[in-house]
Write an enzyme that holds these catalytic residues in place. Structure first.
Site, PDB file in Angstrom:
ATOM      1  N   GLU A  96      19.158  14.266 -13.536  1.00 14.34           N
ATOM      2  CA  GLU A  96      17.704  14.965 -13.246  1.00 14.34           C
ATOM      3  C   GLU A  96      17.391  15.985 -14.080  1.00 14.34           C
ATOM      4  OE1 GLU A  96      15.220  14.839 -11.507  1.00 14.34           O
ATOM      5  OE2 GLU A  96      15.188  15.750  -9.418  1.00 14.34           O
ATOM      6  N   ASP A  97      16.090  16.222 -13.878  1.00 17.01           N
ATOM      7  CA  ASP A  97      15.503  17.368 -14.845  1.00 17.01           C
ATOM      8  C   ASP A  97      16.026  18.667 -14.507  1.00 17.01           C
ATOM      9  OD1 ASP A  97      13.899  17.047 -12.405  1.00 17.01           O
ATOM     10  OD2 ASP A  97      12.040  16.753 -13.699  1.00 17.01           O
ATOM     11  N   ASP A 100      15.952  22.619  -7.956  1.00 18.20           N
ATOM     12  CA  ASP A 100      15.152  24.008  -7.445  1.00 18.20           C
ATOM     13  C   ASP A 100      15.563  24.498  -6.141  1.00 18.20           C
ATOM     14  OD1 ASP A 100      12.969  25.886  -7.461  1.00 18.20           O
ATOM     15  OD2 ASP A 100      11.731  24.309  -7.007  1.00 18.20           O
ATOM     16  N   PHE A 149       7.983  28.385 -13.940  1.00 15.69           N
ATOM     17  CA  PHE A 149       7.455  26.950 -13.665  1.00 15.69           C
ATOM     18  C   PHE A 149       7.590  26.390 -15.143  1.00 15.69           C
ATOM     19  CE2 PHE A 149       4.856  23.378 -13.103  1.00 15.69           C
ATOM     20  CZ  PHE A 149       5.469  22.875 -11.901  1.00 15.69           C
ATOM     21  N   ARG A 162       4.437  16.144 -20.079  1.00 17.46           N
ATOM     22  CA  ARG A 162       5.948  15.879 -20.303  1.00 17.46           C
ATOM     23  C   ARG A 162       6.383  15.571 -21.400  1.00 17.46           C
ATOM     24  NH1 ARG A 162       7.442  14.155 -14.931  1.00 17.46           N
ATOM     25  NH2 ARG A 162       5.540  13.468 -13.620  1.00 17.46           N
TER      26      ARG A 162
END
Ligand code: IMP
Ligand code: MG
Length: 171
Positions: A96-97, A100, A149, A162
């Protein structure tokens, strides 16, 4: 184009991915791995990471949507695209990136566990620990970051940015 600042350079990402791949290869010994890349954000990370892992590997993909806007999760996830690999008795590594609130990975792990894999671990590029709402600790973490962010290296703002080669943040 928004004002985007570099948080983690391309060079530092590359170096950390090499370290992660070494840890993963060592931990899994000669076992086969089913790597599950969460679309779209984890693609750049998953491609670079898996190329450096020597184990026999199957790559699969899942796409999840969390309801709500870009900045805030709403407590629900929806599977838009599921894996096609039979993971029963397999060693699953979810890639996963970013983690959060922790909602996405909690839900995905819970969902994939029902398919009875031999093991299930998670590898995230970025960890925003202070934002956690659902307890979650990744097995492998690229970088611990603050409450930024993030865009770039797979991560988006409104589906854009991206393709930036570095991890950046929007001011
Ligand atoms: P969680 O479910 O709240 O842990 O959020 C994880 C998902 O939210 C990730 O898969 C990303 O798609 C998205 N996300 C969280 N933080 C960021 C960010 O800083 N930039 C871009 N996407 C993010
Ligand atoms: Mg995502």
């Amino acid at each position: 184009m928004k004002d985007i600042k570099v948080l983690i350079s391309e060079k530092d990402i590359k170096k950390r991915i090499t370290e992660l791949s070494q840890m993963i290869s060592k931990d899994y010994k000669n076992e086969e791995i089913v790597a599950i890349c969460l679309l779209k954000g984890a693609t750049y990370f998953a491609v670079d990471l898996t190329k450096k892992i020597k184990n026999t590997m199957i790559i699969d993909f899942m796409k999840i949507s969390s309801y709500g806007n870009n900045f805030k999760s709403s407590g629900k996830v929806n599977i838009l695209f599921d894996i096609t690999t039979d993971i029963k008795n397999k060693n699953v590594l979810i890639i996963e990136d970013i983690v959060d609130s922790g909602l996405t990975l909690n839900k995905i792990k819970e969902y994939l566990s029902l398919k009875e894999p031999a093991s299930i671990k998670t590898c995230v590029l970025l960890n925003k620990k202070e934002r956690r709402e659902y307890p979650f600790e990744p097995d492998y973490t690229g970088f611990e970051i603050g409450d930024y962010f993030i865009v770039g290296y797979g991560l988006d703002y409104n589906d854009k940015y991206r393709n930036l080669p570095y991890v950046g943040y929007i001011e």
